[in-house]
Every structure is written in C-alpha cells, then in structure tokens.
Design a protein around this motif. Structure first.
Motif, PDB file in Angstrom:
ATOM      1  N   ASN A  96       0.817  -1.121   0.057  1.00  0.00           N
ATOM      2  CA  ASN A  96       0.084  -0.146   0.313  1.00  0.00           C
ATOM      3  C   ASN A  96       0.776   1.320   0.022  1.00  0.00           C
ATOM      4  O   ASN A  96       0.499   2.233  -0.648  1.00  0.00           O
ATOM      5  CB  ASN A  96      -1.090  -0.165   1.198  1.00  0.00           C
ATOM      6  N   LEU A  97       1.760   1.284   0.756  1.00  0.00           N
ATOM      7  CA  LEU A  97       2.767   2.509   0.939  1.00  0.00           C
ATOM      8  C   LEU A  97       3.822   2.729  -0.380  1.00  0.00           C
ATOM      9  O   LEU A  97       3.652   3.752  -1.080  1.00  0.00           O
ATOM     10  CB  LEU A  97       3.668   2.317   2.123  1.00  0.00           C
ATOM     11  N   LYS A 112      13.272   5.326   0.682  1.00  0.00           N
ATOM     12  CA  LYS A 112      13.676   6.384   1.832  1.00  0.00           C
ATOM     13  C   LYS A 112      12.371   6.979   2.338  1.00  0.00           C
ATOM     14  O   LYS A 112      11.997   6.922   3.619  1.00  0.00           O
ATOM     15  CB  LYS A 112      14.379   7.456   1.052  1.00  0.00           C
ATOM     16  N   ARG A 113      11.303   7.330   1.499  1.00  0.00           N
ATOM     17  CA  ARG A 113      10.035   7.774   1.938  1.00  0.00           C
ATOM     18  C   ARG A 113       9.258   6.601   2.716  1.00  0.00           C
ATOM     19  O   ARG A 113       8.642   6.903   3.766  1.00  0.00           O
ATOM     20  CB  ARG A 113       9.142   8.236   0.643  1.00  0.00           C
ATOM     21  N   THR A 114       9.459   5.299   2.248  1.00  0.00           N
ATOM     22  CA  THR A 114       8.596   4.335   3.048  1.00  0.00           C
ATOM     23  C   THR A 114       9.196   4.317   4.433  1.00  0.00           C
ATOM     24  O   THR A 114       8.510   4.308   5.366  1.00  0.00           O
ATOM     25  CB  THR A 114       8.466   3.056   2.388  1.00  0.00           C
ATOM     26  N   ASP A 115      10.665   4.354   4.445  1.00  0.00           N
ATOM     27  CA  ASP A 115      11.337   4.359   5.769  1.00  0.00           C
ATOM     28  C   ASP A 115      10.877   5.399   6.529  1.00  0.00           C
ATOM     29  O   ASP A 115      10.736   5.159   7.966  1.00  0.00           O
ATOM     30  CB  ASP A 115      12.853   4.235   5.577  1.00  0.00           C
ATOM     31  N   ARG A 116      10.778   6.780   6.049  1.00  0.00           N
ATOM     32  CA  ARG A 116      10.232   7.775   7.051  1.00  0.00           C
ATOM     33  C   ARG A 116       8.931   7.567   7.537  1.00  0.00           C
ATOM     34  O   ARG A 116       8.755   8.021   8.635  1.00  0.00           O
ATOM     35  CB  ARG A 116      10.417   9.061   6.169  1.00  0.00           C
ATOM     36  N   TYR A 118       7.658   4.641   8.052  1.00  0.00           N
ATOM     37  CA  TYR A 118       7.785   3.695   9.453  1.00  0.00           C
ATOM     38  C   TYR A 118       8.263   4.335  10.596  1.00  0.00           C
ATOM     39  O   TYR A 118       8.161   4.046  11.626  1.00  0.00           O
ATOM     40  CB  TYR A 118       8.714   2.525   8.892  1.00  0.00           C
ATOM     41  N   ASP A 119       9.095   5.248  10.412  1.00  0.00           N
ATOM     42  CA  ASP A 119       9.892   5.937  11.500  1.00  0.00           C
ATOM     43  C   ASP A 119       8.600   6.759  12.204  1.00  0.00           C
ATOM     44  O   ASP A 119       8.671   6.927  13.570  1.00  0.00           O
ATOM     45  CB  ASP A 119      10.859   6.949  10.994  1.00  0.00           C
ATOM     46  N   LEU A 120       8.018   7.367  11.255  1.00  0.00           N
ATOM     47  CA  LEU A 120       6.890   8.303  11.909  1.00  0.00           C
ATOM     48  C   LEU A 120       5.573   7.388  12.577  1.00  0.00           C
ATOM     49  O   LEU A 120       5.163   7.783  13.693  1.00  0.00           O
ATOM     50  CB  LEU A 120       6.009   9.155  10.943  1.00  0.00           C
ATOM     51  N   LEU A 121       5.460   6.224  12.130  1.00  0.00           N
ATOM     52  CA  LEU A 121       4.418   5.308  12.550  1.00  0.00           C
ATOM     53  C   LEU A 121       4.930   3.867  12.488  1.00  0.00           C
ATOM     54  O   LEU A 121       4.708   3.121  11.860  1.00  0.00           O
ATOM     55  CB  LEU A 121       3.288   5.247  11.277  1.00  0.00           C
ATOM     56  N   PRO A 122       5.514   3.726  13.795  1.00  0.00           N
ATOM     57  CA  PRO A 122       6.090   2.387  14.066  1.00  0.00           C
ATOM     58  C   PRO A 122       5.056   1.225  14.054  1.00  0.00           C
ATOM     59  O   PRO A 122       5.598   0.116  13.917  1.00  0.00           O
ATOM     60  CB  PRO A 122       7.010   2.625  15.384  1.00  0.00           C
ATOM     61  N   ARG A 123       3.883   1.547  14.243  1.00  0.00           N
ATOM     62  CA  ARG A 123       2.774   0.387  14.209  1.00  0.00           C
ATOM     63  C   ARG A 123       2.802  -0.177  12.785  1.00  0.00           C
ATOM     64  O   ARG A 123       2.502  -1.274  12.758  1.00  0.00           O
ATOM     65  CB  ARG A 123       1.489   1.031  14.807  1.00  0.00           C
ATOM     66  N   LEU A 124       2.672   0.691  11.858  1.00  0.00           N
ATOM     67  CA  LEU A 124       2.949   0.168  10.434  1.00  0.00           C
ATOM     68  C   LEU A 124       4.113  -0.624  10.191  1.00  0.00           C
ATOM     69  O   LEU A 124       3.825  -1.874   9.412  1.00  0.00           O
ATOM     70  CB  LEU A 124       2.609   1.132   9.378  1.00  0.00           C
ATOM     71  N   ALA A 125       5.207  -0.217  10.771  1.00  0.00           N
ATOM     72  CA  ALA A 125       6.290  -1.131  10.673  1.00  0.00           C
ATOM     73  C   ALA A 125       6.074  -2.313  11.063  1.00  0.00           C
ATOM     74  O   ALA A 125       6.589  -3.614  10.504  1.00  0.00           O
ATOM     75  CB  ALA A 125       7.486  -0.372  11.241  1.00  0.00           C
ATOM     76  N   GLU A 126       5.705  -2.676  12.317  1.00  0.00           N
ATOM     77  CA  GLU A 126       5.234  -3.956  12.967  1.00  0.00           C
ATOM     78  C   GLU A 126       4.480  -4.640  11.920  1.00  0.00           C
ATOM     79  O   GLU A 126       4.653  -5.860  11.985  1.00  0.00           O
ATOM     80  CB  GLU A 126       4.713  -3.743  14.111  1.00  0.00           C
TER      81      GLU A 126
END
Length: 235
Positions: A96-97, A112-116, A118-126
C-alpha cells in the motif's frame, strides 16, 4: 500555497459549491467545517481534480490548476487523502505504501520515503507484511495517511480522518497531522469533529449549503457562539 476564488461545482442540477473562496498558507493547517452535505468533500475533490469545477479558479503556489487531471495535480505536490481511507485491503501494508510512490522513478527515494513513514508510524512497521484489510480502523487511517506521505505532498488534503474512530485513536490521528504539519507540510483538513480539528488548526472556514458562512482563526471560531452551538456540542 493554495488559493481558491469563486469556486462553483455542479452535479447536474445540484449546485454543490457556491462562489467559495478560501486560502491555505505555507505551513498552515486550515480546517473546513460543516454538516453532512455542506460541500466539504466536493470542495476537496474539485481542488484535487477528481471533480471538474463549473466556475472559479484554483491556484497552487500561484499556478492555475483549475480542472486539470488528478494525476497532474498530484505531481505538483498536492495530495488528496480521501474519506473512507480507500486502502487496498488485499495488499500488504508495505505494498500500500509503495503504491503511494507510483509517480517516483527513483526506487532509492521511494524506499527512503517508506522508511520515513515507518519511523513516523512504528505500528505500520510492525505490520508491514500484514494485509491492509486486517488492520484496525485507526491503523487503516494511519496507513492511508502514510501512503499519501510517500507521494511527497507539500499540501495535503485530508477528508474526515477521524471518521468512525474511538476518541483515543482520534487524538492519535490529530497528533499525527500536527506532526506532519510541523515537518513542513501544509494541510487542508475536512473534519466533522470540530473540537479535534480546531485544536490543531491555525484557521478555519465553516461551510453551509456549499457556501462559506464563517471564517477566522481557530481560537476565534472556538469561542464563536454560532460554532459552539452548531459544532461543539454547546460546550
């Protein structure tokens, strides 16, 4: 950043937006308030190219974008996050991202943008490998906003981001919008939860039957008896 003058939108015989003028400055959060059917969603759709105005002008950083196709407007840095989230429910969070970066040819920049995000929204990273449709309502809203951020907006249009969410999650979403704004993105926020919107907005407009009936700073609107009676529960 954005200037709308004398905007009109018709759906056949229905005059949905009437001679509407408003502006969003660089670095601002501007709230667009009003009841159901007031013309708020139509206004965002006309700005972003999803609906063609029948009159008036839309200027983005001084450039006339009135009636341009949506994908051309998006490429200019104006990104619309629609009502109802509209995520791809059978795709993973990560996919989706990635779809938010469909205009990017530079894959390194996309990651880089997707990593940003994930940094902003760690729940999405999980949950990056989880299907979007299995997320909670709040997580889906954050995914929709995250996808919009991957597109790289300088101006973000948000339509009812608190809809259907529990009060604690609404507060989290509003904090997220404030953080996005603090990082340099201007925001035009359509929101029925006027209390939450006016806590983070700098200015606001009230729409009724497609017309702007009231405007001012967030503080002035919060203390206006008409706004208190109609939108703040008489509190």
């Amino acid at each position: 950043m954005l200037e709308i003058s004398d905007l009109d939108v018709h759906y056949d015989s229905v005059h949905a937006v009437r001679s509407l003028s408003l502006s969003v400055g660089a670095g601002e959060i501007v709230a667009l308030l009003g009841n159901n059917g007031a013309g708020k969603t139509t206004t965002l759709s006309a700005i972003s190219g999803l609906v063609r105005p029948s009159g008036g002008k839309v200027l983005l950083e001084g450039e006339d974008i009135t009636g341009r196709p949506a994908h051309k407007i998006t490429s200019r840095g104006l990104v619309h996050c629609p009502e109802g989230r509209r995520i791809f429910s059978t795709l993973t969070v990560h996919d989706n991202l990635l779809l938010g970066g469909y205009l990017l040819r530079d894959q390194a920049e996309l990651h880089k943008r997707t990593d940003r995000v994930y940094d902003l929204l760690p729940r999405l990273a999980e949950r990056r490998a989880q299907q979007g449709g299995t997320l909670s309502g709040g997580e889906q809203q954050m995914l929709a906003i995250g996808r919009a951020l991957v597109t790289g907006p300088r101006l973000l249009l948000l339509d009812e981001p608190s809809m259907g969410l529990a009060p604690l999650v609404v507060a989290q979403v509003m904090d997220l919008i404030a953080d996005i704004n603090a990082a340099g993105t201007a925001v035009l926020l359509v929101e029925q939860n006027a209390t939450a919107a006016l806590k983070i907005a700098h200015r606001g407009y009230v729409l009724d039957s497609g017309q702007s009936t009231l405007s001012g700073t967030a503080d002035s609107l919060r203390s206006d008896p008409r706004v208190i009676e109609a939108y703040l529960g008489g509190a």
